[in-house]
Scaffold this active site. Sequence first.
Site, PDB file in Angstrom:
ATOM      1  N   THR A  45      -2.976  -7.624  -8.901  1.00 56.97           N
ATOM      2  CA  THR A  45      -1.657  -7.064  -8.616  1.00 56.97           C
ATOM      3  C   THR A  45      -0.674  -7.630  -9.627  1.00 56.97           C
ATOM      4  O   THR A  45      -0.459  -8.845  -9.662  1.00 56.97           O
ATOM      5  CB  THR A  45      -1.229  -7.436  -7.178  1.00 56.97           C
ATOM      6  OG1 THR A  45      -2.241  -6.960  -6.299  1.00 56.97           O
ATOM      7  CG2 THR A  45       0.107  -6.822  -6.818  1.00 56.97           C
ATOM      8  N   CYS A  92      -0.934 -12.356  -0.381  1.00 57.47           N
ATOM      9  CA  CYS A  92      -0.476 -11.103  -0.988  1.00 57.47           C
ATOM     10  C   CYS A  92       0.940 -10.700  -0.590  1.00 57.47           C
ATOM     11  O   CYS A  92       1.840 -10.715  -1.429  1.00 57.47           O
ATOM     12  CB  CYS A  92      -1.446  -9.978  -0.656  1.00 57.47           C
ATOM     13  SG  CYS A  92      -3.043 -10.216  -1.424  1.00 57.47           S
TER      14      CYS A  92
HETATM   15  C1  UDX Z   1      -2.751  -7.125   2.437  1.00 57.81           C
HETATM   16  C2  UDX Z   1      -2.848  -5.585   2.409  1.00 57.81           C
HETATM   17  O1  UDX Z   1      -3.118  -5.103   3.729  1.00 57.81           O
HETATM   18  C3  UDX Z   1      -3.947  -5.152   1.458  1.00 57.81           C
HETATM   19  O2  UDX Z   1      -4.005  -3.737   1.376  1.00 57.81           O
HETATM   20  C4  UDX Z   1      -3.655  -5.737   0.084  1.00 57.81           C
HETATM   21  O3  UDX Z   1      -4.664  -5.399  -0.821  1.00 57.81           O
HETATM   22  C5  UDX Z   1      -3.534  -7.255   0.167  1.00 57.81           C
HETATM   23  O4  UDX Z   1      -2.534  -7.602   1.115  1.00 57.81           O
HETATM   24  P1  UDX Z   1      -4.139  -9.076   3.641  1.00 57.81           P
HETATM   25  O5  UDX Z   1      -3.196 -10.035   2.991  1.00 57.81           O
HETATM   26  O6  UDX Z   1      -5.599  -9.370   3.624  1.00 57.81           O
HETATM   27  O7  UDX Z   1      -3.976  -7.622   2.986  1.00 57.81           O
HETATM   28  O8  UDX Z   1      -3.706  -8.977   5.172  1.00 57.81           O
HETATM   29  P2  UDX Z   1      -3.098  -7.892   6.163  1.00 57.81           P
HETATM   30  O9  UDX Z   1      -4.151  -7.464   7.097  1.00 57.81           O
HETATM   31  O10 UDX Z   1      -2.330  -6.855   5.475  1.00 57.81           O
HETATM   32  O11 UDX Z   1      -2.086  -8.828   6.982  1.00 57.81           O
HETATM   33  C6  UDX Z   1      -1.006  -9.477   6.323  1.00 57.81           C
HETATM   34  C7  UDX Z   1      -0.199 -10.317   7.287  1.00 57.81           C
HETATM   35  O12 UDX Z   1       0.549  -9.492   8.171  1.00 57.81           O
HETATM   36  C8  UDX Z   1      -1.035 -11.232   8.188  1.00 57.81           C
HETATM   37  O13 UDX Z   1      -0.391 -12.500   8.236  1.00 57.81           O
HETATM   38  C9  UDX Z   1      -1.000 -10.542   9.523  1.00 57.81           C
HETATM   39  O14 UDX Z   1      -1.138 -11.435  10.600  1.00 57.81           O
HETATM   40  C10 UDX Z   1       0.394  -9.916   9.512  1.00 57.81           C
HETATM   41  N1  UDX Z   1       0.549  -8.741  10.393  1.00 57.81           N
HETATM   42  C11 UDX Z   1      -0.195  -7.624  10.180  1.00 57.81           C
HETATM   43  C12 UDX Z   1       1.487  -8.763  11.414  1.00 57.81           C
HETATM   44  O15 UDX Z   1       2.192  -9.763  11.622  1.00 57.81           O
HETATM   45  N2  UDX Z   1       1.636  -7.653  12.206  1.00 57.81           N
HETATM   46  C13 UDX Z   1       0.907  -6.527  12.022  1.00 57.81           C
HETATM   47  O16 UDX Z   1       1.107  -5.561  12.783  1.00 57.81           O
HETATM   48  C14 UDX Z   1      -0.046  -6.512  10.978  1.00 57.81           C
END
Ligand code: UDX
Length: 437
Positions: free
Chosen positions: A121, A264
């Site tokens: 990214t 991310c």
């Molecule tokens: C993210 C993107 O989803 C992915 O497409 C990109 O390539 C990389 O960044 P990731 O960091 O693995 O992926 O986690 P993700 O499942 O997106 O969750 C990110 C954060 O948001 C976590 O801390 C999760 O707990 C939080 N979250 C997610 C919430 O607090 N509420 C939600 O409803 C969803």
Amino acid sequence: MRISVIGCGYLGAVHAACMAKLGHEVVGIDVDERKIADLSAAQAPFYEPGLEALLQDVQETGRLSFTTDMAAAAGSEVHFICVGTPQKKGENGADLTYVDAATLSLLPYLAPGDVVVGKSTVPVGTAARLADLVAEQQPLAHLVWNPEFLREGHAVSDTLRPDRFVYGVNGGSEDHTAVAVLDEVYEAPLSSGTPRLVTDLPTAELVKTAANSFLATKISFINAMAELCEAAGADVTRLADAIGMDDRIGRKFLNAGIGFGGGCLPKDIRAFMARAGELGADQALTFLREVDAINMRRRTRVVELTRELCGGSLLGMRITVLGAAFKPESDDVRDSPALSIAAQLQLQGAVVTVTDPKALPNAARRFPELQYVENIDSAVDKADAVLLLTEWQEYRDLDPHLLRDTVSSPRILDGRNILDPGKWRSAGWQYRGLGRP
Ligand code: UDX
């Protein structure tokens, strides 16, 4: 095809194994000798469901190898750049040191017709700059940008069966030579119907940062609603269920709680704001500052709620934090809201014990001053309050009756709004959710 994957972290290790699974001959290259030793022995250097089984599976085919020697990239037709782009120290922008170093060290090994594929990214404009470097060294090689959207915890299936492929090529035309090469790489998922879009380079780079910004905004939106629900005595989980039934809105990523973290979303929205500023378009993204602020406010709010739950003072209170990883099914603690809350509680005088099924070694390296206990029963023993901060399945399944006998005071703060408040209250617990009455 012969493929090299440069960078074998959360993205590259999974990508290398998945490319071998798709039938290609793959070499994974990384500067970290320990990582390469683990991967060569078919051991995953981090916890990712399904990765170790996949490594063992493809190892037997002889199609996957790992090395620290960049010269091994010679002879590959496709070179994936999968190194990290962390936040710069003391600044919002992305640190491109690793992307630049990986590209520069790959250049001497490029042959005519090779395709360099950026997956990291990066700030918009990086691909065009790297394309110039490639063209200077090897005018008959190409650089394309093919952003990765994998989620940790689902990385293997997201790589083998993504929602879509985006190919950014110079000029944005379907006829670009590199399009056919990437189609061959991804032949299996494409033939089972995965859509693919061909764009120009800056659009492909922006797709990734725009997608992550949208997800972060969605989470902060519902967390802002949680603040309102707390003020008005409403329930944000029911509100999310109701608005989520409108399929223009959708229920996914509307889980209010302690907010987003990880390697991310937080750094990507900051790097996006920094880049917009450089491009003179900072006004377009000022809302992301608010998205970030709402997110960080959740952490402070949980500390305050814990103080309330403990009767007004944290001093000497024994607090058990369930979860250290930034999300379940991962051992990643980068910008983990759970761990940052645990550290803050400790700083404010509480005696904090943290447990997690997978992330304790990483957590202990990040915050050595906290106490870490593997066994959940020992971790909650004599606790004055329990905080559920990462929603691992085993914490969802906790039995409030059994747990009550272990703790000193039955108080629980559900930082992910996943427990049934009625069940916990009727078992004698003082229950607090976020944005719930
Ligand atoms: C993210 C993107 O989803 C992915 O497409 C990109 O390539 C990389 O960044 P990731 O960091 O693995 O992926 O986690 P993700 O499942 O997106 O969750 C990110 C954060 O948001 C976590 O801390 C999760 O707990 C939080 N979250 C997610 C919430 O607090 N509420 C939600 O409803 C969803």
